[in-house]
Design a protein around this motif. Structure first.
Motif, PDB file in Angstrom:
ATOM      1  N   PHE A   1     -11.442  -5.943  -6.276  1.00 46.07           N
ATOM      2  CA  PHE A   1     -10.622  -7.117  -6.007  1.00 46.07           C
ATOM      3  C   PHE A   1      -9.540  -7.153  -7.070  1.00 46.07           C
ATOM      4  N   TYR A   2      -8.285  -7.069  -6.640  1.00 48.60           N
ATOM      5  CA  TYR A   2      -7.163  -7.112  -7.580  1.00 48.60           C
ATOM      6  C   TYR A   2      -6.749  -8.552  -7.797  1.00 48.60           C
ATOM      7  N   TYR A   3      -6.974  -9.014  -9.003  1.00 52.72           N
ATOM      8  CA  TYR A   3      -6.749 -10.423  -9.370  1.00 52.72           C
ATOM      9  C   TYR A   3      -5.330 -10.628  -9.870  1.00 52.72           C
ATOM     10  N   ASP A   4      -4.638 -11.597  -9.287  1.00 53.55           N
ATOM     11  CA  ASP A   4      -3.255 -11.900  -9.685  1.00 53.55           C
ATOM     12  C   ASP A   4      -3.128 -13.322 -10.235  1.00 53.55           C
ATOM     13  N   ARG A   5      -4.218 -13.836 -10.800  1.00 55.26           N
ATOM     14  CA  ARG A   5      -4.294 -15.171 -11.398  1.00 55.26           C
ATOM     15  C   ARG A   5      -4.321 -16.299 -10.366  1.00 55.26           C
ATOM     16  N   ASP A   6      -4.507 -15.965  -9.101  1.00 56.91           N
ATOM     17  CA  ASP A   6      -4.630 -16.985  -8.063  1.00 56.91           C
ATOM     18  C   ASP A   6      -6.116 -17.269  -7.862  1.00 56.91           C
ATOM     19  N   ILE A   7      -6.579 -18.386  -8.397  1.00 51.92           N
ATOM     20  CA  ILE A   7      -8.002 -18.720  -8.360  1.00 51.92           C
ATOM     21  C   ILE A   7      -8.509 -18.893  -6.934  1.00 51.92           C
ATOM     22  N   ASN A   8      -7.642 -19.306  -6.017  1.00 47.65           N
ATOM     23  CA  ASN A   8      -8.055 -19.459  -4.620  1.00 47.65           C
ATOM     24  C   ASN A   8      -8.382 -18.109  -3.987  1.00 47.65           C
ATOM     25  N   LYS A   9      -7.610 -17.077  -4.308  1.00 52.66           N
ATOM     26  CA  LYS A   9      -7.900 -15.737  -3.789  1.00 52.66           C
ATOM     27  C   LYS A   9      -9.219 -15.211  -4.348  1.00 52.66           C
ATOM     28  N   LEU A  10      -9.452 -15.496  -5.619  1.00 52.89           N
ATOM     29  CA  LEU A  10     -10.711 -15.075  -6.230  1.00 52.89           C
ATOM     30  C   LEU A  10     -11.885 -15.800  -5.579  1.00 52.89           C
ATOM     31  N   ASN A  11     -11.736 -17.082  -5.344  1.00 52.12           N
ATOM     32  CA  ASN A  11     -12.783 -17.860  -4.674  1.00 52.12           C
ATOM     33  C   ASN A  11     -13.037 -17.319  -3.267  1.00 52.12           C
ATOM     34  N   ASN A  12     -11.974 -16.998  -2.543  1.00 54.70           N
ATOM     35  CA  ASN A  12     -12.125 -16.437  -1.197  1.00 54.70           C
ATOM     36  C   ASN A  12     -12.846 -15.098  -1.224  1.00 54.70           C
ATOM     37  N   PHE A  13     -12.568 -14.302  -2.239  1.00 49.97           N
ATOM     38  CA  PHE A  13     -13.249 -13.018  -2.388  1.00 49.97           C
ATOM     39  C   PHE A  13     -14.763 -13.232  -2.455  1.00 49.97           C
ATOM     40  N   PHE A  14     -15.183 -14.183  -3.291  1.00 52.02           N
ATOM     41  CA  PHE A  14     -16.617 -14.454  -3.418  1.00 52.02           C
ATOM     42  C   PHE A  14     -17.189 -15.090  -2.156  1.00 52.02           C
ATOM     43  N   MET A  15     -16.450 -15.971  -1.534  1.00 47.82           N
ATOM     44  CA  MET A  15     -16.943 -16.657  -0.343  1.00 47.82           C
ATOM     45  C   MET A  15     -17.095 -15.686   0.834  1.00 47.82           C
ATOM     46  N   ASN A  16     -16.269 -14.654   0.883  1.00 50.76           N
ATOM     47  CA  ASN A  16     -16.309 -13.707   1.994  1.00 50.76           C
ATOM     48  C   ASN A  16     -17.315 -12.583   1.794  1.00 50.76           C
ATOM     49  N   GLU A  17     -17.886 -12.487   0.626  1.00 50.26           N
ATOM     50  CA  GLU A  17     -18.907 -11.475   0.405  1.00 50.26           C
ATOM     51  C   GLU A  17     -20.165 -11.909   1.149  1.00 50.26           C
ATOM     52  N   ASP A  18     -20.759 -10.970   1.862  1.00 49.11           N
ATOM     53  CA  ASP A  18     -21.871 -11.313   2.736  1.00 49.11           C
ATOM     54  C   ASP A  18     -23.236 -11.339   2.049  1.00 49.11           C
TER      55      ASP A  18
END
Length: 92
Positions: free
Chosen positions: A46-63
């Protein structure tokens, strides 16, 4: 089924060696900056660009649930001074 591990610092010395040694034993997910080089054949990145919402979505979409978190990120400096504090904090 493999245990999921989340790591920071996957492009660093320790992180690269950890991924190389354990990618067959664990399902590794790594967070990295866009400029980081990580073998995507050995882990999900996951390439983090300081957008906490994208990071949260990454974790939420992990199965599946994370089995552990390894914080391996660091900033190596051979000499330190007061001007490096912000860089040191930002790298961790």
């Amino acid at each position: 089924m493999k245990t999921n591990l989340f790591i920071t610092g996957g492009s660093g010395f320790i992180g690269k060696h950890f991924i190389d040694k354990f990618y067959l034993d664990y399902d590794i997910k790594a967070i990295a900056r866009d400029s980081s080089v990580i073998d995507k054949n050995k882990c999900k990145v996951f390439y983090y660009d300081r957008d906490i919402n994208k990071l949260n979505n990454f974790f939420m979409n992990e199965d599946s649930v994370m089995g552990g978190v390894l914080h391996l990120a660091t900033l190596y400096l051979s000499n330190h001074n007061i001007c490096d504090i912000e860089k040191l904090i930002d790298s961790n």
